[in-house]
Enzyme design. Structure first.
Site, short mmCIF file in Angstrom:
data_model
loop_
_atom_site.label_atom_id
_atom_site.label_comp_id
_atom_site.label_asym_id
_atom_site.label_seq_id
_atom_site.Cartn_x
_atom_site.Cartn_y
_atom_site.Cartn_z
N LYS A 111 60.00 -53.18 -59.16
CA LYS A 111 58.77 -52.98 -59.93
C LYS A 111 58.68 -51.53 -60.39
CE LYS A 111 56.85 -57.08 -59.72
NZ LYS A 111 56.42 -57.85 -60.90
N ASP A 142 61.13 -54.49 -63.62
CA ASP A 142 60.02 -55.25 -64.18
C ASP A 142 58.84 -54.31 -64.39
OD1 ASP A 142 58.12 -57.08 -64.94
OD2 ASP A 142 58.01 -58.09 -62.99
N GLU A 168 62.56 -56.31 -67.67
CA GLU A 168 61.60 -57.39 -67.82
C GLU A 168 60.25 -56.88 -68.34
OE1 GLU A 168 59.32 -60.55 -64.86
OE2 GLU A 168 61.43 -60.04 -64.46
N ASP A 194 58.33 -62.16 -69.72
CA ASP A 194 57.65 -62.91 -68.66
C ASP A 194 56.23 -63.25 -69.10
OD1 ASP A 194 56.48 -63.96 -66.40
OD2 ASP A 194 56.62 -62.15 -65.21
N LYS A 218 58.06 -69.62 -65.02
CA LYS A 218 57.37 -69.92 -63.77
C LYS A 218 56.67 -71.26 -63.90
CE LYS A 218 56.80 -65.01 -62.79
NZ LYS A 218 55.89 -63.87 -62.58
#
Length: 333
Positions: A111, A142, A168, A194, A218
């Site tokens: 992250k 991400d 991401e 995402d 997801k």
């Protein structure tokens, strides 16, 4: 949204259990993950949209929960899913302890772009992951849409020496993703989308715009396994199946989605049970040998009791379930 008729509300309420699970490390701004679990004819399922999501968005998660609990799962192409380690926005010296919770994982998602962490700390964190994983480890970062275009370009340059697998959601909008992909294309670092898939009115817009090289998919935010598979087929891009900090019950839904995808090139983001200090299953879906099993998960009654949310939070979730059921009932009327 679901291929099965909407079950009556009283059927959902009959088995609803709300849990509050502590995290090992603060993640996504929370220290406790709440979820509402339901038992359908096919097994246990999970409804756990984040608290800030409105009822229309959360209703899509309920459609996914119903799909998984009331429908048989699609045919599987594999029975184990390789997964990545997930490294929250921690200090660099905390990285080895985080990675130890993901035994055998050859890939780490790190992250970055947290509002309270400067780029220098992101660089230090990614450097620490590279040092821990060695040259053969795969590192993806991400940003959760946290950079503008110029910030993203600067950050990608700063992080490129660590041999990134992909970046991401560096920016929030589809237009920004397309621009940063154009600006950094010469570097050979793919751009993944995402939020521009799971929180978009049109989850295929990012693929149509040529704004990403791969999609993060997801099951819960997309309305269930079948709808996610349809998006994957229509998008025509490589995908990574990921989770939303689910309990092991919710992760089972993601594992069945990943098992049903015909071609799976990338390690999946389904190892996040390792970020939980507690879970609802006696045998949680945590990584072993860098992968998780494809199986349904039945919560343990003692754990459901031990980690039951307090009365106020339980009432909040039950009221949310009732409202979202109303949204779905209106859509199918």
């Amino acid at each position: 949204m679901s291929a099965v008729a909407l079950p009556p509300l009283h059927d959902l309420l009959a088995t609803a259990r709300v849990v509050a699970l502590p995290l090992v490390t603060r993640f996504r701004g929370i220290d406790v993950r709440e979820a509402l679990l339901l038992e359908g004819p096919e097994g246990w399922t999970e409804f756990s949209p984040f608290a800030e999501y409105d009822d229309d968005e959360a209703a899509t998660w309920l459609a996914a929960a119903i799909d998984f609990g009331w429908n048989p799962t699609p045919a599987a192409h594999r029975d184990r899913i390789p997964v990545n380690a997930t490294v929250p926005a921690v200090d660099a010296d905390e990285v080895p302890a985080v990675l130890e919770r993901f035994p055998g994982c050859r890939t780490a998602k790190v992250k970055v772009a947290a509002s309270d962490r400067p780029l220098e700390q992101d660089v230090a964190r990614v450097r620490a992951v590279r040092a821990a994983m060695g040259p053969e480890g795969r590192i993806r970062v991400d940003a959760n849409g946290g950079w503008n275009i110029d910030e993203a370009e600067h950050a990608i340059h700063a992080l490129a020496p660590f041999d990134l697998e992909y970046v991401e959601q560096p920016c929030a909008s589809v237009g920004e993703l397309a621009e940063i992909r154009t600006r950094t294309k010469y570097m050979g670092i793919p751009i993944a989308a995402d939020e521009s898939v799971r929180r978009a009115g049109d989850p295929l817009a990012v693929a149509a715009a040529g704004a990403a090289d791969l999609l993060v998919v997801k099951a819960a935010p997309l309305g269930g396994i079948r709808r996610a598979l349809d998006i994957v087929e229509r998008a025509g891009l490589p995908i990574v199946v990921s989770s939303a900090l689910d309990t092991s019950v919710g992760l089972a839904m993601g594992a069945h989605l990943a098992a049903a995808v015909p071609v799976l090139v990338y390690d999946c983001g389904l190892g996040t049970a390792s970020l939980l200090a507690a879970d609802v299953a006696g045998e949680p879906l945590r990584p072993s040998g860098g992968a998780i099993e494809v199986r349904r998960v039945e919560p343990h009654s003692e754990l459901l009791d031990r980690y039951a949310a307090d009365g106020d939070r339980t009432a909040w979730w039950i009221a949310r379930l009732e409202r979202c059921h109303g949204v779905l009932a209106g859509e199918t009327a």
